[in-house]
Motif scaffolding. Structure first.
Motif, PDB file in Angstrom:
ATOM      1  N   ALA A   1      25.045  -9.388   4.519  1.00 47.62           N
ATOM      2  CA  ALA A   1      23.651  -8.710   4.280  1.00 47.62           C
ATOM      3  C   ALA A   1      22.760  -9.141   5.309  1.00 47.62           C
ATOM      4  CB  ALA A   1      23.348  -8.510   2.895  1.00 47.62           C
ATOM      5  N   LEU A   2      21.715  -8.274   5.936  1.00 43.80           N
ATOM      6  CA  LEU A   2      20.838  -8.565   6.650  1.00 43.80           C
ATOM      7  C   LEU A   2      19.440  -8.430   5.947  1.00 43.80           C
ATOM      8  CD1 LEU A   2      19.749  -9.332   9.716  1.00 43.80           C
ATOM      9  CD2 LEU A   2      19.894  -6.756   9.998  1.00 43.80           C
ATOM     10  N   ARG A   3      18.551  -9.433   5.896  1.00 41.66           N
ATOM     11  CA  ARG A   3      17.271  -9.417   5.212  1.00 41.66           C
ATOM     12  C   ARG A   3      16.263  -8.770   6.192  1.00 41.66           C
ATOM     13  NH1 ARG A   3      15.689 -10.082   0.397  1.00 41.66           N
ATOM     14  NH2 ARG A   3      17.291 -11.326  -0.041  1.00 41.66           N
ATOM     15  N   LEU A   4      15.776  -7.749   5.475  1.00 38.31           N
ATOM     16  CA  LEU A   4      14.732  -6.833   6.269  1.00 38.31           C
ATOM     17  C   LEU A   4      13.312  -7.287   5.615  1.00 38.31           C
ATOM     18  CD1 LEU A   4      16.386  -3.361   6.638  1.00 38.31           C
ATOM     19  CD2 LEU A   4      16.377  -5.256   8.218  1.00 38.31           C
ATOM     20  N   ALA A   5      12.357  -7.791   6.337  1.00 39.13           N
ATOM     21  CA  ALA A   5      11.144  -8.071   5.731  1.00 39.13           C
ATOM     22  C   ALA A   5       9.929  -7.575   6.413  1.00 39.13           C
ATOM     23  CB  ALA A   5      10.935  -9.894   5.833  1.00 39.13           C
ATOM     24  N   VAL A   6       8.739  -7.182   5.718  1.00 34.70           N
ATOM     25  CA  VAL A   6       7.436  -6.572   6.122  1.00 34.70           C
ATOM     26  C   VAL A   6       6.522  -7.658   5.549  1.00 34.70           C
ATOM     27  CG1 VAL A   6       6.337  -4.705   6.334  1.00 34.70           C
ATOM     28  CG2 VAL A   6       8.653  -4.297   6.453  1.00 34.70           C
ATOM     29  N   ARG A   7       5.634  -7.795   6.651  1.00 31.80           N
ATOM     30  CA  ARG A   7       4.289  -8.525   6.179  1.00 31.80           C
ATOM     31  C   ARG A   7       3.147  -7.501   5.993  1.00 31.80           C
ATOM     32  NH1 ARG A   7       2.973 -13.623   5.181  1.00 31.80           N
ATOM     33  NH2 ARG A   7       4.705 -14.350   6.295  1.00 31.80           N
ATOM     34  N   VAL A   8       2.479  -7.209   4.913  1.00 33.55           N
ATOM     35  CA  VAL A   8       1.467  -6.240   4.721  1.00 33.55           C
ATOM     36  C   VAL A   8       0.151  -7.262   4.785  1.00 33.55           C
ATOM     37  CG1 VAL A   8       0.420  -4.497   3.340  1.00 33.55           C
ATOM     38  CG2 VAL A   8       2.965  -4.777   3.590  1.00 33.55           C
ATOM     39  N   THR A   9      -0.596  -6.926   5.603  1.00 29.66           N
ATOM     40  CA  THR A   9      -2.154  -7.658   5.542  1.00 29.66           C
ATOM     41  C   THR A   9      -3.278  -6.646   5.209  1.00 29.66           C
ATOM     42  OG1 THR A   9      -2.276  -7.182   8.071  1.00 29.66           O
ATOM     43  CG2 THR A   9      -1.262  -9.280   7.094  1.00 29.66           C
ATOM     44  N   PRO A  10      -4.147  -7.026   4.427  1.00 31.06           N
ATOM     45  CA  PRO A  10      -5.346  -6.235   4.061  1.00 31.06           C
ATOM     46  C   PRO A  10      -6.257  -5.869   5.426  1.00 31.06           C
ATOM     47  CG  PRO A  10      -5.782  -8.211   3.462  1.00 31.06           C
ATOM     48  CD  PRO A  10      -4.526  -8.408   3.972  1.00 31.06           C
ATOM     49  N   ALA A  11      -6.606  -4.447   5.404  1.00 31.93           N
ATOM     50  CA  ALA A  11      -7.683  -3.976   6.350  1.00 31.93           C
ATOM     51  C   ALA A  11      -8.828  -4.958   6.129  1.00 31.93           C
ATOM     52  CB  ALA A  11      -7.942  -2.595   6.178  1.00 31.93           C
ATOM     53  N   ALA A  12      -9.293  -5.218   5.212  1.00 33.50           N
ATOM     54  CA  ALA A  12     -10.634  -5.932   5.072  1.00 33.50           C
ATOM     55  C   ALA A  12     -10.353  -7.312   4.122  1.00 33.50           C
ATOM     56  CB  ALA A  12     -11.576  -5.037   4.347  1.00 33.50           C
ATOM     57  N   ALA A  13     -10.903  -8.195   4.299  1.00 34.42           N
ATOM     58  CA  ALA A  13     -10.670  -9.596   3.548  1.00 34.42           C
ATOM     59  C   ALA A  13     -10.782  -9.306   2.013  1.00 34.42           C
ATOM     60  CB  ALA A  13     -11.646 -10.580   4.051  1.00 34.42           C
ATOM     61  N   GLY A  14     -10.060  -9.859   1.179  1.00 36.72           N
ATOM     62  CA  GLY A  14     -10.188  -9.364  -0.223  1.00 36.72           C
ATOM     63  C   GLY A  14      -9.618  -8.227  -0.830  1.00 36.72           C
ATOM     64  N   GLU A  15      -9.095  -7.554   0.065  1.00 37.35           N
ATOM     65  CA  GLU A  15      -8.412  -6.251  -0.662  1.00 37.35           C
ATOM     66  C   GLU A  15      -6.878  -6.623  -0.864  1.00 37.35           C
ATOM     67  OE1 GLU A  15      -7.731  -3.117   2.397  1.00 37.35           O
ATOM     68  OE2 GLU A  15      -9.916  -2.411   2.386  1.00 37.35           O
ATOM     69  N   PRO A  16      -6.521  -6.509  -2.221  1.00 39.26           N
ATOM     70  CA  PRO A  16      -5.334  -6.981  -2.687  1.00 39.26           C
ATOM     71  C   PRO A  16      -4.252  -5.958  -2.179  1.00 39.26           C
ATOM     72  CG  PRO A  16      -6.244  -5.428  -4.164  1.00 39.26           C
ATOM     73  CD  PRO A  16      -7.253  -5.573  -3.027  1.00 39.26           C
ATOM     74  N   VAL A  17      -3.009  -6.903  -1.883  1.00 37.93           N
ATOM     75  CA  VAL A  17      -1.799  -6.167  -1.263  1.00 37.93           C
ATOM     76  C   VAL A  17      -0.803  -6.576  -2.231  1.00 37.93           C
ATOM     77  CG1 VAL A  17      -2.590  -6.045   1.154  1.00 37.93           C
ATOM     78  CG2 VAL A  17      -1.110  -7.921   0.407  1.00 37.93           C
ATOM     79  N   GLU A  18      -0.788  -7.891  -2.936  1.00 35.09           N
ATOM     80  CA  GLU A  18       0.028  -8.141  -4.054  1.00 35.09           C
ATOM     81  C   GLU A  18       0.621  -7.145  -4.909  1.00 35.09           C
ATOM     82  OE1 GLU A  18       0.987 -11.831  -6.967  1.00 35.09           O
ATOM     83  OE2 GLU A  18      -0.870 -11.832  -5.856  1.00 35.09           O
ATOM     84  N   GLY A  19       2.028  -6.750  -5.226  1.00 34.19           N
ATOM     85  CA  GLY A  19       2.149  -5.879  -6.136  1.00 34.19           C
ATOM     86  C   GLY A  19       2.376  -4.488  -5.655  1.00 34.19           C
ATOM     87  N   GLY A  20       1.899  -4.156  -4.444  1.00 35.68           N
ATOM     88  CA  GLY A  20       2.126  -3.007  -3.950  1.00 35.68           C
ATOM     89  C   GLY A  20       3.669  -2.829  -3.477  1.00 35.68           C
ATOM     90  N   VAL A  21       4.159  -1.820  -2.795  1.00 31.83           N
ATOM     91  CA  VAL A  21       5.238  -1.560  -2.749  1.00 31.83           C
ATOM     92  C   VAL A  21       5.399  -1.169  -1.153  1.00 31.83           C
ATOM     93  CG1 VAL A  21       6.264  -1.289  -5.017  1.00 31.83           C
ATOM     94  CG2 VAL A  21       5.713   0.583  -3.325  1.00 31.83           C
ATOM     95  N   VAL A  22       6.722  -1.553  -0.550  1.00 25.40           N
ATOM     96  CA  VAL A  22       7.157  -0.982   0.695  1.00 25.40           C
ATOM     97  C   VAL A  22       8.231   0.036   0.498  1.00 25.40           C
ATOM     98  CG1 VAL A  22       8.081  -1.505   2.799  1.00 25.40           C
ATOM     99  CG2 VAL A  22       6.204  -2.844   2.278  1.00 25.40           C
TER     100      VAL A  22
END
Length: 87
Positions: A1-22
């Protein structure tokens, strides 16, 4: 299996991304893969990953990745290869 990973960064400092989904998308027929988890949850480091296991069809295909509100969507160019034959 090949691991596919995406890093999500917030548009503005302090915006939450943890817990969101891809959400990952694979072709419905032909060369493709089965995904271990879809959608994948974004962890505390901003990464959402899944494992892609190739199906038995040889050929090139694209796996898409997108998160709600994130831009742009991403894609991974993958190729399923025929297994080696031992004679």
């Amino acid at each position: 299996a090949l691991r596919l990973a995406v890093r999500v960064t917030p548009a503005a400092a302090g915006e939450p991304v943890e817990g969101g989904v891809v959400s990952y998308t694979v072709p419905a027929s032909g060369a493709s893969a089965t995904l271990a988890s879809n959608p994948a949850t974004i962890n505390v480091g901003g990464v959402a990953s899944t494992a892609a296991t190739a199906n038995a069809t040889t050929g090139a295909y694209t796996v898409g990745a997108a998160a709600n509100g994130a831009s742009p969507a991403l894609s991974f160019a993958l190729t399923n290869q025929c297994p080696a034959t031992v004679v």
